[in-house]
Design an enzyme around this catalytic site. Structure first.
Site, PDB file in Angstrom:
ATOM      1  N   PHE A 136      36.767 -36.528 -25.794  1.00  0.00           N
ATOM      2  CA  PHE A 136      37.104 -36.912 -24.422  1.00  0.00           C
ATOM      3  C   PHE A 136      37.855 -35.746 -23.784  1.00  0.00           C
ATOM      4  O   PHE A 136      38.940 -35.379 -24.233  1.00  0.00           O
ATOM      5  CB  PHE A 136      38.022 -38.144 -24.396  1.00  0.00           C
ATOM      6  CG  PHE A 136      37.404 -39.435 -24.831  1.00  0.00           C
ATOM      7  CD1 PHE A 136      36.045 -39.549 -25.059  1.00  0.00           C
ATOM      8  CD2 PHE A 136      38.195 -40.567 -25.022  1.00  0.00           C
ATOM      9  CE1 PHE A 136      35.483 -40.755 -25.464  1.00  0.00           C
ATOM     10  CE2 PHE A 136      37.649 -41.764 -25.419  1.00  0.00           C
ATOM     11  CZ  PHE A 136      36.290 -41.869 -25.641  1.00  0.00           C
ATOM     12  N   TYR A 167      40.875 -37.119 -27.966  1.00  0.00           N
ATOM     13  CA  TYR A 167      41.118 -37.074 -26.522  1.00  0.00           C
ATOM     14  C   TYR A 167      42.026 -35.880 -26.221  1.00  0.00           C
ATOM     15  O   TYR A 167      43.112 -35.744 -26.784  1.00  0.00           O
ATOM     16  CB  TYR A 167      41.786 -38.379 -26.102  1.00  0.00           C
ATOM     17  CG  TYR A 167      41.875 -38.674 -24.614  1.00  0.00           C
ATOM     18  CD1 TYR A 167      41.542 -37.723 -23.650  1.00  0.00           C
ATOM     19  CD2 TYR A 167      42.288 -39.925 -24.168  1.00  0.00           C
ATOM     20  CE1 TYR A 167      41.627 -38.011 -22.294  1.00  0.00           C
ATOM     21  CE2 TYR A 167      42.370 -40.236 -22.813  1.00  0.00           C
ATOM     22  CZ  TYR A 167      42.045 -39.271 -21.883  1.00  0.00           C
ATOM     23  OH  TYR A 167      42.130 -39.554 -20.537  1.00  0.00           O
ATOM     24  N   CYS A 168      41.591 -35.002 -25.314  1.00  0.00           N
ATOM     25  CA  CYS A 168      42.378 -33.868 -24.851  1.00  0.00           C
ATOM     26  C   CYS A 168      42.821 -33.009 -26.040  1.00  0.00           C
ATOM     27  O   CYS A 168      41.997 -32.599 -26.843  1.00  0.00           O
ATOM     28  CB  CYS A 168      43.551 -34.370 -24.006  1.00  0.00           C
ATOM     29  SG  CYS A 168      44.477 -33.062 -23.167  1.00  0.00           S
ATOM     30  N   VAL A 169      44.119 -32.744 -26.188  1.00  0.00           N
ATOM     31  CA  VAL A 169      44.579 -31.906 -27.293  1.00  0.00           C
ATOM     32  C   VAL A 169      44.316 -32.596 -28.637  1.00  0.00           C
ATOM     33  O   VAL A 169      44.143 -31.920 -29.660  1.00  0.00           O
ATOM     34  CB  VAL A 169      46.071 -31.547 -27.132  1.00  0.00           C
ATOM     35  CG1 VAL A 169      46.961 -32.767 -27.248  1.00  0.00           C
ATOM     36  CG2 VAL A 169      46.498 -30.510 -28.155  1.00  0.00           C
ATOM     37  N   GLY A 171      41.561 -34.013 -29.242  1.00  0.00           N
ATOM     38  CA  GLY A 171      40.212 -33.559 -29.513  1.00  0.00           C
ATOM     39  C   GLY A 171      40.173 -32.134 -30.037  1.00  0.00           C
ATOM     40  O   GLY A 171      39.363 -31.788 -30.905  1.00  0.00           O
TER      41      GLY A 171
END
Length: 611
Positions: free
Chosen positions: A375, A347-349, A351
């Site tokens: 994500f 998710y985000c960073v 990811g």
């Protein structure tokens, strides 16, 4: 009879005007004066809370640095308009013409020549009827809009600006116009003015008391409360999914959640959340919890709960987070379940780190991650949105200098940066509500999580800013991790790439372009809403929509134009994709299995550490 009717109407209008004016007149001057004195006393406490840590050397202000950058940016805009006298005169004439038009319209309305009903503003800052009905406040509102539009036009029509300077100028103009809105000031906001008069200033006493409390809570910085924090306790009424911490190291705890089905998918699920915030955004409460929902679908869910670092973690860099975070989690999963292959989510960073780790694993022949889901993740930062405003060599060098002293970046700095991306929603409404209306904010689990900030280790954060935002090294095949140069095209595993249409942190276009760098089959899906609500959207809520099955290998706009829109949550679509990769099942597993002894109950102790 006609005259009587006319007089009756006039009397009614006069009574209405008197009533309207009366709302702005202090009824009890003595009580008002007492409250003004109390307000000043509370304001003095706020000032002391601000000054004391500075006198002790505990806080050093860096306001001059962003201010200097803003002045430098606007000077470049000014150079364009002032370099040609004709152009400068045209700009001034444009503003004056707007003011004169507004003035003429106001005079016509006040004289009764123009009685056309005014449409209510769609801007929620100006929802009080007196913004339209009272000529004084309508004049102020219209002047604000004319000036704001003119300032934005100066930036948009400036020629010769490089892309980064233009982006910064647009961002700074938004911050200034949001801050200078007449809705933010007592004497220019009819709702605030009337409320102050009606309560004889009690609202300001409460507001200044809250201001002092928030400065104390921020240890000398203003920490604006966005939610009633007293209503939430992590592990008691938030982050409730049942599970155990089954392993931990200096960087993270690994949580395994208890099964909710008799059989589970053979491949366990590993979630790599961002370390910029805490993992429980995916487990806010049972109705919103992606973790609980995934467990109900038969996933054996493991989550990395990152440490809230301090000076001891200063040297923990991206390699440490990859090895001691993701690789450590994979080792833990194999011990707990006996499985080598896993499905992973970043998710985000988190990811971005997952993508970099996958590229590293491709070179190291580590095939334990069988599928990856991203994500709202960026791997190409060309179109990275407004956060790029804070990233250039000078600003990064300043951040690095600050981090050298403590070994980390204080969580409040990142929280402020994220709030500034949507200042009109996340800063100024709370300034008005808390400090001018004197009202406590409503309890809201999402905003409680948003305020539960985390620190960033110096080495990690510096690597991230330079390699991703500043130099875009991951997308260009230049990022080095563990002594190896990373190539995303070598990542051949199936990928589910989720973006959010209104994401201001990881824009949908950016996520789409980054996904095309991967070497395997990528399923791109775009949800409705933004960075959080677009992800945390349980099927039972029946909210938003998602787009899928756009044309292969298309440019982003063409993909959006050709994609299929489906109402509701994307969660079932993702689960169907996971099962299409491998749907083999095994009996449900208990946390830790037979080889790992659980350390403590979920959500663990790392997530409870507050800044």
């Amino acid at each position: 009879m006609a005259d009587k009717g006319k007089n009756t109407t006039s009397g009614t209008q006069a009574g209405s005007e008197t009533s309207s004016v009366g709302a702005y007149v202090v009824k009890d001057p003595e009580a008002f004066a007492r409250n003004v004195a109390r307000m000043l006393e509370e304001l003095g406490k706020a000032a002391s809370a601000w000054v004391e840590p500075r006198e002790k050397g505990e806080v050093s202000d860096t306001v001059s640095e962003p201010m200097a950058d803003m002045v430098k940016t606007f000077s470049k805009v000014g150079e364009y308009w002032l370099s040609d006298p004709k152009r400068a005169i045209e700009a001034q004439t444009s503003l004056l013409t707007g003011y004169f038009g507004m003035w003429s319209e106001s005079l016509r309305r006040m004289s009764g020549e123009d009685e056309t009903p005014r449409a209510k503003s769609a801007d929620k800052r100006f929802s009080d009827p007196d913004w339209e009905d009272n000529p004084f406040f309508e004049f102020i509102k219209n002047a604000y809009f004319i000036t704001s539009d003119w300032a934005n036009k100066l930036v948009s029509e400036s020629e010769g600006l490089d892309e980064h300077t233009r982006h910064k100028a647009e961002f700074y103009i938004r911050q200034i116009t949001s801050a200078l809105s007449p809705a933010n000031f007592l004497l220019t906001n009819p709702e605030l003015y009337k409320e102050t008069v009606a309560s004889n200033g009690e609202n300001l006493v409460r507001g200044m008391h809250m201001l002092a409390e928030d400065i104390v809570a921020g240890k000398g910085e203003l920490k604006i409360r966005q939610s009633d924090a007293s209503k939430f306790v992590v592990g008691e009424n938030i982050a409730l999914s049942e599970g155990k911490v089954v392993a931990q190291d200096d960087v993270c705890q690994i949580i395994q959640y208890a099964p909710l089905t008799e059989n589970v998918l053979k491949r366990p699920l590993l979630i790599v959340p961002p370390w910029i915030n805490k993992f429980y955004i995916l487990d806010l409460n049972p109705k919103k919890s992606f973790i609980k929902w995934a467990t109900e679908q038969g996933h054996t869910v493991f989550v990395i709960s990152w440490v809230n670092p301090d000076e001891r973690h200063a040297k923990k860099d991206w390699e440490a987070y990859s090895r001691e975070g993701i690789s450590f989690a994979l080792d833990t999963i194999e011990k707990a379940t006996g499985e080598r292959e896993v499905n992973a989510i970043g998710y985000c960073v988190g990811g971005t780190l997952l993508a970099a780790t996958l590229a590293l694993h491709a070179q190291e022949k580590d095939s334990r991650i069988a599928t990856a889901t991203f994500f709202t993740t960026q791997t190409d930062f060309t179109h990275a949105g407004d956060l790029k405003v804070f990233v250039d060599e000078d600003q990064i060098a300043s951040i690095e200098t600050a981090m050298e002293k403590s070994g980390y970046l204080d969580g409040s700095k990142m929280a402020t940066a994220f709030n500034m991306l949507r200042a009109s929603d996340l800063i100024w409404p709370y300034v008005v509500n808390n400090y001018l209306k004197g009202k406590d904010p409503m309890p809201f689990d999402l905003l409680y999580w948003n305020a539960d900030a985390t620190r960033m280790p110096a080495a990690n954060h510096s690597f991230y800013l330079r390699n991703c935002y500043l130099e875009n090294n991951l997308s260009q095949g230049r990022m080095k991790l563990a002594g190896k140069t990373l190539d995303l095209s070598k990542v051949k595993i199936p990928v589910y790439n989720l973006a959010a249409k209104e994401d201001h942190i990881a824009p949908a276009r950016s996520a789409y372009i980054g996904g095309k760098l991967l070497g395997g089959d990528v399923t791109y899906v775009m949800s409705g809403s933004g960075h959080i609500a677009g992800v945390v959207n349980p099927p039972a809520a029946g909210k938003y929509q998602f787009w899928s099955d756009g044309p292969k290998n298309a440019e982003f706009d063409d993909w959006v134009a050709g994609a299929k829109e489906t109402p509701g949550s994307w969660w079932p679509h993702w689960h169907a994709w996971i099962r299409s990769q491998s749907d083999e099942e095994v009996p449900a597993r208990k946390p830790g299995g037979t080889k790992l002894k659980p350390i403590e109950d979920a959500p663990g102790s790392y997530v409870r550490v507050r800044v």
